[in-house]
Motif scaffolding. Structure first.
Motif, PDB file in Angstrom:
ATOM      1  N   PHE A  19       0.791  -0.999  -0.185  1.00 48.70           N
ATOM      2  CA  PHE A  19      -0.002   0.169   0.169  1.00 48.70           C
ATOM      3  C   PHE A  19       0.763   1.121   0.061  1.00 48.70           C
ATOM      4  CE2 PHE A  19      -2.030   3.371   2.775  1.00 48.70           C
ATOM      5  CZ  PHE A  19      -2.992   3.700   1.921  1.00 48.70           C
ATOM      6  N   THR A  20       1.826   1.349   0.876  1.00 51.81           N
ATOM      7  CA  THR A  20       2.609   2.663   0.922  1.00 51.81           C
ATOM      8  C   THR A  20       3.406   2.856  -0.301  1.00 51.81           C
ATOM      9  OG1 THR A  20       4.464   1.489   2.181  1.00 51.81           O
ATOM     10  CG2 THR A  20       2.851   2.472   3.510  1.00 51.81           C
ATOM     11  N   MET A  21       4.032   1.660  -0.787  1.00 53.75           N
ATOM     12  CA  MET A  21       4.859   2.165  -2.134  1.00 53.75           C
ATOM     13  C   MET A  21       3.974   2.483  -3.395  1.00 53.75           C
ATOM     14  SD  MET A  21       7.666   2.001  -3.161  1.00 53.75           S
ATOM     15  CE  MET A  21       8.480   1.163  -1.732  1.00 53.75           C
ATOM     16  N   VAL A  22       2.828   1.856  -3.498  1.00 53.15           N
ATOM     17  CA  VAL A  22       1.836   2.178  -4.510  1.00 53.15           C
ATOM     18  C   VAL A  22       1.434   3.920  -4.131  1.00 53.15           C
ATOM     19  CG1 VAL A  22      -0.223   1.861  -5.607  1.00 53.15           C
ATOM     20  CG2 VAL A  22       0.903   0.023  -4.991  1.00 53.15           C
ATOM     21  N   ILE A  23       1.246   4.241  -3.180  1.00 49.50           N
ATOM     22  CA  ILE A  23       0.981   5.632  -2.747  1.00 49.50           C
ATOM     23  C   ILE A  23       2.137   6.289  -3.100  1.00 49.50           C
ATOM     24  CG2 ILE A  23       0.775   7.177  -0.936  1.00 49.50           C
ATOM     25  CD1 ILE A  23      -1.884   5.633  -1.794  1.00 49.50           C
ATOM     26  N   ALA A  24       3.296   5.942  -2.645  1.00 53.35           N
ATOM     27  CA  ALA A  24       4.636   6.657  -2.965  1.00 53.35           C
ATOM     28  C   ALA A  24       4.616   6.746  -4.389  1.00 53.35           C
ATOM     29  CB  ALA A  24       5.677   5.910  -2.403  1.00 53.35           C
ATOM     30  N   LEU A  25       4.352   5.906  -5.538  1.00 53.46           N
ATOM     31  CA  LEU A  25       4.571   5.771  -6.834  1.00 53.46           C
ATOM     32  C   LEU A  25       3.438   6.951  -7.535  1.00 53.46           C
ATOM     33  CD1 LEU A  25       4.976   2.007  -7.779  1.00 53.46           C
ATOM     34  CD2 LEU A  25       6.859   3.970  -7.852  1.00 53.46           C
ATOM     35  N   LEU A  26       2.248   7.041  -6.827  1.00 50.08           N
ATOM     36  CA  LEU A  26       1.022   7.657  -7.323  1.00 50.08           C
ATOM     37  C   LEU A  26       1.808   9.114  -7.162  1.00 50.08           C
ATOM     38  CD1 LEU A  26      -2.095   5.993  -6.292  1.00 50.08           C
ATOM     39  CD2 LEU A  26      -1.555   6.761  -8.696  1.00 50.08           C
ATOM     40  N   ARG A  40      20.626  20.505 -18.246  1.00 48.21           N
ATOM     41  CA  ARG A  40      19.746  21.601 -17.155  1.00 48.21           C
ATOM     42  C   ARG A  40      18.522  20.781 -16.887  1.00 48.21           C
ATOM     43  NH1 ARG A  40      18.664  26.907 -20.517  1.00 48.21           N
ATOM     44  NH2 ARG A  40      17.725  27.369 -18.747  1.00 48.21           N
ATOM     45  N   LEU A  41      17.828  20.159 -17.589  1.00 50.74           N
ATOM     46  CA  LEU A  41      16.843  19.594 -17.081  1.00 50.74           C
ATOM     47  C   LEU A  41      16.940  18.759 -15.961  1.00 50.74           C
ATOM     48  CD1 LEU A  41      13.737  19.133 -17.260  1.00 50.74           C
ATOM     49  CD2 LEU A  41      14.014  17.197 -19.089  1.00 50.74           C
ATOM     50  N   GLY A  42      18.098  17.839 -16.067  1.00 57.59           N
ATOM     51  CA  GLY A  42      18.681  16.797 -15.033  1.00 57.59           C
ATOM     52  C   GLY A  42      18.970  17.801 -13.645  1.00 57.59           C
ATOM     53  N   LEU A  43      19.608  18.971 -13.902  1.00 59.66           N
ATOM     54  CA  LEU A  43      19.660  19.533 -12.659  1.00 59.66           C
ATOM     55  C   LEU A  43      18.367  19.942 -11.919  1.00 59.66           C
ATOM     56  CD1 LEU A  43      22.898  21.721 -13.765  1.00 59.66           C
ATOM     57  CD2 LEU A  43      22.915  19.793 -12.086  1.00 59.66           C
ATOM     58  N   ALA A  44      17.597  20.578 -12.946  1.00 60.34           N
ATOM     59  CA  ALA A  44      16.412  21.072 -12.311  1.00 60.34           C
ATOM     60  C   ALA A  44      15.651  19.690 -11.727  1.00 60.34           C
ATOM     61  CB  ALA A  44      15.533  21.487 -13.642  1.00 60.34           C
ATOM     62  N   ARG A  45      15.468  18.768 -12.216  1.00 56.96           N
ATOM     63  CA  ARG A  45      14.914  17.479 -11.559  1.00 56.96           C
ATOM     64  C   ARG A  45      15.535  17.208 -10.225  1.00 56.96           C
ATOM     65  NH1 ARG A  45      12.942  12.364 -15.152  1.00 56.96           N
ATOM     66  NH2 ARG A  45      10.774  12.143 -14.114  1.00 56.96           N
ATOM     67  N   LEU A  46      17.096  17.155 -10.214  1.00 59.85           N
ATOM     68  CA  LEU A  46      17.664  17.015  -8.993  1.00 59.85           C
ATOM     69  C   LEU A  46      17.265  17.929  -7.977  1.00 59.85           C
ATOM     70  CD1 LEU A  46      19.931  15.433  -7.519  1.00 59.85           C
ATOM     71  CD2 LEU A  46      21.591  17.450  -8.241  1.00 59.85           C
ATOM     72  N   ARG A  47      17.137  19.216  -8.159  1.00 61.01           N
ATOM     73  CA  ARG A  47      16.696  20.237  -7.263  1.00 61.01           C
ATOM     74  C   ARG A  47      15.298  19.769  -6.733  1.00 61.01           C
ATOM     75  NH1 ARG A  47      19.491  23.776 -10.579  1.00 61.01           N
ATOM     76  NH2 ARG A  47      17.428  24.373 -11.733  1.00 61.01           N
ATOM     77  N   ARG A  48      14.430  19.473  -7.457  1.00 59.28           N
ATOM     78  CA  ARG A  48      13.103  19.179  -7.030  1.00 59.28           C
ATOM     79  C   ARG A  48      12.862  17.782  -6.191  1.00 59.28           C
ATOM     80  NH1 ARG A  48       8.495  21.483  -8.551  1.00 59.28           N
ATOM     81  NH2 ARG A  48       6.511  19.883  -8.675  1.00 59.28           N
ATOM     82  N   LEU A  49      14.011  16.782  -6.614  1.00 64.80           N
ATOM     83  CA  LEU A  49      13.770  15.375  -5.993  1.00 64.80           C
ATOM     84  C   LEU A  49      14.793  15.385  -4.705  1.00 64.80           C
ATOM     85  CD1 LEU A  49      13.136  13.323  -9.109  1.00 64.80           C
ATOM     86  CD2 LEU A  49      11.678  13.913  -7.319  1.00 64.80           C
ATOM     87  N   LEU A  50      15.804  16.381  -4.747  1.00 62.58           N
ATOM     88  CA  LEU A  50      16.898  16.278  -3.461  1.00 62.58           C
ATOM     89  C   LEU A  50      16.362  15.935  -2.196  1.00 62.58           C
ATOM     90  CD1 LEU A  50      19.929  16.044  -2.984  1.00 62.58           C
ATOM     91  CD2 LEU A  50      19.886  18.402  -2.954  1.00 62.58           C
ATOM     92  N   PRO A  51      15.062  17.012  -1.893  1.00 65.04           N
ATOM     93  CA  PRO A  51      14.826  17.042  -0.552  1.00 65.04           C
ATOM     94  C   PRO A  51      14.100  15.385  -0.270  1.00 65.04           C
ATOM     95  CG  PRO A  51      14.112  18.923  -1.331  1.00 65.04           C
ATOM     96  CD  PRO A  51      14.779  18.097  -2.596  1.00 65.04           C
ATOM     97  N   ILE A  52      13.423  14.961  -1.281  1.00 64.48           N
ATOM     98  CA  ILE A  52      12.834  13.655  -1.160  1.00 64.48           C
ATOM     99  C   ILE A  52      13.789  12.404  -0.860  1.00 64.48           C
ATOM    100  CG2 ILE A  52      11.502  11.848  -2.100  1.00 64.48           C
ATOM    101  CD1 ILE A  52       9.810  14.593  -1.557  1.00 64.48           C
ATOM    102  N   ALA A  81       7.301  12.141   0.562  1.00 66.54           N
ATOM    103  CA  ALA A  81       8.412  11.745   1.570  1.00 66.54           C
ATOM    104  C   ALA A  81       7.793  10.964   2.727  1.00 66.54           C
ATOM    105  CB  ALA A  81       8.707  13.138   2.220  1.00 66.54           C
ATOM    106  N   SER A  82       6.402  11.216   2.959  1.00 63.97           N
ATOM    107  CA  SER A  82       5.971  10.144   3.919  1.00 63.97           C
ATOM    108  C   SER A  82       5.652   8.734   3.627  1.00 63.97           C
ATOM    109  CB  SER A  82       4.486  10.970   4.676  1.00 63.97           C
ATOM    110  OG  SER A  82       4.680  12.377   4.913  1.00 63.97           O
ATOM    111  N   ALA A  83       5.445   8.710   2.514  1.00 62.26           N
ATOM    112  CA  ALA A  83       5.139   7.158   1.964  1.00 62.26           C
ATOM    113  C   ALA A  83       6.306   6.635   1.794  1.00 62.26           C
ATOM    114  CB  ALA A  83       4.427   7.292   0.527  1.00 62.26           C
ATOM    115  N   ILE A  84       7.532   7.332   1.333  1.00 62.21           N
ATOM    116  CA  ILE A  84       8.765   6.508   1.307  1.00 62.21           C
ATOM    117  C   ILE A  84       9.369   6.310   2.562  1.00 62.21           C
ATOM    118  CG2 ILE A  84      11.152   7.170   0.698  1.00 62.21           C
ATOM    119  CD1 ILE A  84      10.335   8.487  -1.825  1.00 62.21           C
ATOM    120  N   ALA A  85       9.099   7.166   3.606  1.00 62.41           N
ATOM    121  CA  ALA A  85       9.657   6.789   4.966  1.00 62.41           C
ATOM    122  C   ALA A  85       8.913   5.770   5.635  1.00 62.41           C
ATOM    123  CB  ALA A  85       9.373   7.997   5.783  1.00 62.41           C
TER     124      ALA A  85
END
Length: 654
Positions: A144-151, A206-218, A173-177
């Motif tokens: 359950f938690t993993m499907v929620i994380a993917l969604l 450039r798109l990779g760096l933007a994605r990194l900044r967005r996903l780094l906190p997660i 972040a909560s679902a991954i934790a």
């Protein structure tokens, strides 16, 4: 695309069926008053968290399984009180919620009818229904938690407003934790996020760096949670045995987790292990969907699900250019369990079974596209492979004809392979795809044209036939549920007494045959220990959680060690008073209890005395006058049966 909560009548019907099966698992769960299996570990660990503040049982902290499920059960126990039924109902609820979320996830990749078919076929599988009705397992909340994380991941990346993105990021972040705290296999999702960032950066920096900044906190949240769990002081080992209870990477080094005495694995063992696990996955997936497994000796059958999943996954990677999380999570999770040195079980497949079915469907889409675009190449590649599979199938049928054939669909695959090889040879020779694959061909137009005065076309009839096959498999699954037997009697509460009560009446052989033989021998042996031994006795048993739960004594793990001297040293070191020996029909660990103990008994017969025996169960007392130390209750005491067969403690002191 962002998630939009829209419901159709078809969605409501699918949700109703999923809820019906989840509710059935809640209603028809195992009715025993207490746990009958090793899953009692999670309940006892939950009570340890509540009472002692640490994750573990038997006075030892648990260092191999995360505390997420025990923590969840502790919350439920706090609200509803300790109950076996509460645990099982929670598993059924998580299974139901997991499939509801899976249906929402699959709709983004597949036609609605296909998504519904996958979810309904899997949740109606007798495998999963029996698990949810009788076992407490981390696979259900993890699913359950993993499907929620993917969604949440997709909605987080596609969020149009910062506030919406923040909410979805918090959910992600909560679902991954939560997933990491339930099962360490959730690290596959973190690896998938890293892979997505890496592929995106390779294509567009450039798109990779933007994605990194967005996903780094997660990522930081996930790695912090995993790091906190990994940064723990391991419990002292009772035995110097490779494998369990060492961490995952250490367990990979053994040749077999179930048979640790085989020693450490060599590089040559890993390919064989991967092939074994691939075939086991294939057999389990076929059993879940088709309601019966595949004979693993029929390579021409076992390889089908594997090929379909691989083709579908590769096509999905190409379709999304490797920038989608779903494919990398699936690959990471499979990588973890393809290297797994233990016997493969259905619970390992549940979190990704819907994705595997999705890739099977994707493989049909991929094969159609490739066959239309490159018919000569497809024919040249498939002809030798199809011929090999067909020859293998006919050879198996010829070799085993005298033994009788199994289910007819199994044998039907051999001529199908041969026909596909002939079709591939024609494609390679002519360079044209078959007419029935061309949407503009006369055959395709005929399929779409209504028959006579009716409004039903052959294509529509084919779709109805596909729905009929799914319906038949669904009915077979429902009928098979009648064969599932779970204990419906309150044996323990009626015939043993409440937990913690040491004044338990003696059990006669007749009563033992009627009642206790209905439960596992581990339960029977632990009940005998609890009613016949001092409370400070130390017990050695193979299935530690069950024995600890019922015996209420300190338990030392009976490790699968056949060396009698090593076993005796462990008995003396851990000051063991009683040894439980069980002959299992299908032992999980090898060598089994009786084999290991009989070798010990042959070398140290004077140090061990049998005090209880019943069918495949024996209990021995360690004689301290021989090994050099007095045991509690052992000096001057023997066990005898009275005229009714009841065991009595008889003092022999002068």
């Amino acid at each position: 695309m962002a998630w939009r909560p829209t419901l159709t009548r078809a969605d409501i019907l699918v949700f109703a069926l999923i809820i019906a099966f989840g509710g059935s698992a809640m209603l028809f769960h195992e009715r025993s008053t207490d746990f009958l299996h090793d899953d009692v570990f999670y309940a006892d660990s939950a009570r340890s968290l509540m009472q002692n503040g640490f994750h573990g049982i038997n006075g030892r902290p648990e260092t191999t399984q995360p505390p997420g499920l025990p923590a969840l059960l502790a919350i439920l126990f706090t609200i509803f009180g300790y109950s076996h039924a509460i645990c099982l109902r929670a598993m059924a609820v998580f299974e139901m919620l997991g499939f509801l979320a899976t249906y929402a996830l699959l709709q983004r990749r597949l036609p609605k009818l296909v998504s519904a078919s996958i979810c309904i076929l899997l949740i109606s599988s007798p495998f999963y229904f029996s698990m949810a009705a009788a076992w407490v397992s981390p696979c259900f909340p993890f699913f359950f938690t993993m499907v929620i994380a993917l969604l949440a991941f997709e909605n987080y990346e596609n969020a149009s407003a910062p506030a919406v993105g923040f909410i979805w990021g918090l959910v992600l972040a909560s679902a991954i934790a939560a997933s990491l705290m339930v099962a360490s296999a959730a690290i596959a999702l973190l690896g998938g996020i890293v892979a997505v960032i890496g592929v995106t950066s390779f294509r567009d920096r450039r798109l990779g760096l933007a994605r990194l900044r967005r996903l780094l906190p997660i990522l930081l949240v996930g790695f912090a949670v995993q790091g906190l769990w990994m940064h723990r002081k391991p419990a002292l080992l009772e035995w110097t045995l490779p494998g369990y209870p060492a961490p995952y990477l250490e367990q990979l080094k053994v040749k077999s987790g179930n048979y640790p005495e085989l020693g450490m694995a060599t590089l040559g063992d890993f390919p064989a292990r991967i092939v074994t696990n691939v075939f086991a996955h294939s057999e389990l997936l076929a059993h879940l969907v088709l309601r019966h497994g595949v004979n693993l000796s029929k390579i021409f059958l076992v390889i089908v699900p594997v090929l379909l999943v691989v083709v579908g996954w590769t096509y999905s990677i190409w379709q999304a250019r490797g920038e989608r999380i779903l494919e990398w999570y699936f690959a990471g999770y499979e990588f973890i369990y393809l290297l797994w040195p233990w016997k493969m079980e259905a619970r390992f497949l549940l979190p990704i079974a819907p994705l595997a079915c999705m890739y099977v469907w994707k493989s049909f889409e991929a094969m159609h596209i490739v066959a239309m675009a490159k018919p000569r190449i497809v024919g040249a590649v498939w002809f030798p492979l199809g011929s090999l599979l067909g020859i293998s199938g006919w050879r198996w049928i010829y070799t085993h004809w005298h033994e009788g054939l199994s289910h007819w669909p199994d044998e039907l695959m051999a001529p199908i392979w041969c026909l596909s090889a002939i079709c591939a040879a024609w494609m390679a020779y002519t360079g044209r795809p078959p007419s029935f694959l061309d949407t503009n061909s006369g055959i395709a137009n005929w399929f779409r044209r209504p028959l006579g005065t009716s409004q039903i076309s052959p294509l529509r009839l084919t779709q109805y036939a596909g729905c009929g096959v799914v319906g038949i498999l669904f009915v077979i699954g429902v009928i098979s549920l009648r064969d599932i037997t779970v204990d419906q009697r309150s044996i323990l509460s009626v015939h043993v007494g409440p937990r913690g009560n040491l004044a338990i009446p003696q059990i006669s052989p007749a009563e033992n045959t009627i009642y206790l033989n209905a439960v596992a021998p581990e339960v029977e042996s632990a009940l005998w220990i609890r009613s016949h031994t001092p409370i400070n006795s130390i017990i050695m048993a193979r299935q530690l959680p069950t024995v600890y739960h019922y015996a209420e004594r300190r338990v030392v793990w009976f490790a699968p060690i056949s060396n009698p001297d090593v076993l005796m040293q462990g008995i003396l070191k851990n000051k063991v008073d009683y040894v439980i020996v069980i002959k299992h029909t299908d032992p999980y660990y090898l060598p089994d209890d009786d084999y290991c103990f009989d070798r010990l008994l042959a070398n140290h017969r004077d140090a061990l005395r049998i005090v209880f025996q019943d069918s495949n169960l024996r209990i021995f007392q360690v004689q301290r006058n021989v090994t050099g130390e007095a045991a509690p209750g052992a000096s001057g005491t023997t066990w005898k049966r009275d005229g009714r067969g009841m065991l009595l403690a008889v003092s022999t002191q002068s």
